[in-house]
Design a protein around this motif. Structure first.
Motif, mmCIF file in Angstrom:
data_model
loop_
_atom_site.group_PDB
_atom_site.id
_atom_site.type_symbol
_atom_site.label_atom_id
_atom_site.label_comp_id
_atom_site.label_asym_id
_atom_site.label_seq_id
_atom_site.Cartn_x
_atom_site.Cartn_y
_atom_site.Cartn_z
ATOM 1 N N PRO A 130 11.167 -52.460 19.744
ATOM 2 C CA PRO A 130 10.130 -51.536 20.200
ATOM 3 C C PRO A 130 10.688 -50.116 20.344
ATOM 4 O O PRO A 130 11.779 -49.925 20.868
ATOM 5 N N ILE A 131 9.927 -49.151 19.856
ATOM 6 C CA ILE A 131 10.265 -47.742 20.044
ATOM 7 C C ILE A 131 9.236 -47.187 21.011
ATOM 8 O O ILE A 131 8.039 -47.185 20.727
ATOM 9 N N SER A 132 9.694 -46.768 22.174
ATOM 10 C CA SER A 132 8.805 -46.205 23.193
ATOM 11 C C SER A 132 9.187 -44.753 23.421
ATOM 12 O O SER A 132 10.335 -44.458 23.749
ATOM 13 N N ILE A 133 8.213 -43.872 23.248
ATOM 14 C CA ILE A 133 8.452 -42.442 23.435
ATOM 15 C C ILE A 133 7.595 -41.967 24.596
ATOM 16 O O ILE A 133 6.379 -41.851 24.483
ATOM 17 N N PRO A 134 8.216 -41.697 25.747
ATOM 18 C CA PRO A 134 7.438 -41.169 26.871
ATOM 19 C C PRO A 134 7.132 -39.694 26.635
ATOM 20 O O PRO A 134 7.970 -38.947 26.159
ATOM 21 N N LEU A 135 5.910 -39.304 26.947
ATOM 22 C CA LEU A 135 5.498 -37.909 26.763
ATOM 23 C C LEU A 135 5.157 -37.279 28.106
ATOM 24 O O LEU A 135 4.804 -37.964 29.062
ATOM 25 N N MET A 136 5.256 -35.977 28.156
ATOM 26 C CA MET A 136 4.797 -35.206 29.311
ATOM 27 C C MET A 136 4.254 -33.877 28.820
ATOM 28 O O MET A 136 4.521 -33.461 27.682
ATOM 29 N N ASP A 137 3.479 -33.223 29.668
ATOM 30 C CA ASP A 137 2.931 -31.918 29.324
ATOM 31 C C ASP A 137 4.078 -30.967 28.988
ATOM 32 O O ASP A 137 5.061 -30.884 29.728
ATOM 33 N N LYS A 138 3.945 -30.235 27.902
ATOM 34 C CA LYS A 138 5.041 -29.388 27.449
ATOM 35 C C LYS A 138 5.300 -28.194 28.360
ATOM 36 O O LYS A 138 6.356 -27.580 28.284
ATOM 37 N N ASN A 139 4.339 -27.882 29.227
ATOM 38 C CA ASN A 139 4.501 -26.734 30.117
ATOM 39 C C ASN A 139 4.471 -27.073 31.599
ATOM 40 O O ASN A 139 4.829 -26.237 32.422
ATOM 41 N N ASP A 140 4.026 -28.269 31.939
ATOM 42 C CA ASP A 140 3.851 -28.625 33.349
ATOM 43 C C ASP A 140 4.261 -30.071 33.568
ATOM 44 O O ASP A 140 3.499 -30.995 33.298
ATOM 45 N N ALA A 141 5.460 -30.270 34.098
ATOM 46 C CA ALA A 141 5.997 -31.625 34.289
ATOM 47 C C ALA A 141 5.225 -32.416 35.339
ATOM 48 O O ALA A 141 5.343 -33.642 35.391
ATOM 49 N N GLY A 142 4.417 -31.761 36.157
ATOM 50 C CA GLY A 142 3.658 -32.457 37.181
ATOM 51 C C GLY A 142 2.241 -32.814 36.784
ATOM 52 O O GLY A 142 1.486 -33.362 37.588
ATOM 53 N N ARG A 143 1.863 -32.532 35.570
ATOM 54 C CA ARG A 143 0.499 -32.779 35.111
ATOM 55 C C ARG A 143 0.371 -34.226 34.639
ATOM 56 O O ARG A 143 0.675 -34.564 33.504
ATOM 57 N N ARG A 144 -0.094 -35.096 35.494
ATOM 58 C CA ARG A 144 -0.066 -36.537 35.228
ATOM 59 C C ARG A 144 -0.959 -36.977 34.077
ATOM 60 O O ARG A 144 -0.747 -38.039 33.506
ATOM 61 N N SER A 145 -1.970 -36.198 33.752
ATOM 62 C CA SER A 145 -2.857 -36.561 32.645
ATOM 63 C C SER A 145 -2.090 -36.721 31.343
ATOM 64 O O SER A 145 -2.516 -37.439 30.435
#
Length: 199
Positions: A130-145
Motif C-alpha cells: 500500500p502507498i499512502s500519501i497524507p495530504l494537508m493544506d499547502k498554506n494552513d497546517a491547521g485546516r482540517r478539511s
C-alpha cells in the motif's frame, strides 16, 4: 550520478459524490510515482549524502512537473504530500533519505506556492505494498478539511532492490467537511493561538 528509473506511474481519482451527498464540484486527487533502483540496497552505507544530493533535484523536478500538469497547474493544487516506499532489501532510511530533503521537496513546494510543510509517509514493503500519501493544506497546517490520504498500489513495485518515490495532491478538501479547524479546539482548551504550546 542519476537515478535509474524503471517507470513512472500516475494515479487520478475524481469524486462526484461523497458522504451520501453530491459534491458541489468534482473533487480530484492525484499522485505521480517514480519506481527507481535503490542505490543502497542490500548493504549498510554510512553516508547517503551523495545520492541524496544527486537524485533529489532530478526526482523533485520531474515528479513536480508531472503532478502540476496532471492537476492543470500549481494553483489547482490545494492539498499536498509525499511518500517513499522502499523494497524489502532496503532500509526505511533509504525511503526517508530521498524524500526528506529540500533538494527534492522544494521543487513541489515552490511550484504550488506553498507555506506549510509536506506531510509524508516512509515505509517498507513488497511489490503491491500500500502507498499512502497524507495530504494537508499547502498554506494552513491547521485546516482540517484538507487532512486527506491518497491510497493506491503498484502491482510490480517496489521490487526488493527498488524505492517508490511519490508526490500527491488534491484540488480541495473533503467536499462536506464539518469538523472545523484546530484553532477552535485551541480556543476551547485555553491556548494562545499565536503560541499553541502555551496554556
Amino acid at each position: 550520478m542519476t537515478p535509474d528509473i524503471r517507470k513512472i506511474v500516475t494515479f487520478e481519482e475524481e469524486v462526484f459524490s461523497e458522504g451520501f451527498r453530491k459534491a458541489d464540484t468534482p473533487w480530484r486527487l492525484y499522485a505521480v510515482a517514480a519506481v527507481i533502483t535503490n542505490p543502497w540496497a542490500g548493504r549498510f552505507v554510512e553516508d547517503l549524502t551523495p545520492e541524496i544530493r544527486a537524485y533529489g533535484p532530478i526526482l523533485g523536478e520531474m515528479l513536480t512537473e508531472r503532478i502540476v500538469s496532471l492537476a492543470g497547474g500549481g494553483d489547482a493544487i490545494e492539498a499536498y504530500g509525499k511518500a517513499g516506499v522502499v523494497g524489502t532489501n532496503g532500509e526505511i532510511e533509504h525511503a526517508s533519505a530521498l524524500i526528506h530533503t529540500l533538494h527534492f521537496g522544494n521543487h513541489y513546494r515552490n511550484a504550488v506556492a506553498a507555506k506549510s510543510y509536506l506531510s509524508f509517509t516512509n515505509t517498507r514493503g513488497p511489490a503491491n505494498a500500500p502507498i499512502s500519501i497524507p495530504l494537508m493544506d499547502k498554506n494552513d497546517a491547521g485546516r482540517r478539511s484538507h487532512y486527506l490520504t491518497i491510497q493506491f498500489a503498484i502491482p510490480d513495485a517496489p521490487a526488493p532492490d527498488e524505492v517508490v518515490i511519490v508526490l500527491g495532491g488534491a484540488s480541495g478538501g473533503r467536499p462536506h467537511h464539518r469538523i472545523g479547524d484546530r484553532y477552535q479546539d485551541l480556543k476551547e482548551l485555553g491556548h494562545d493561538l499565536d503560541n499553541p504550546a502555551s496554556v
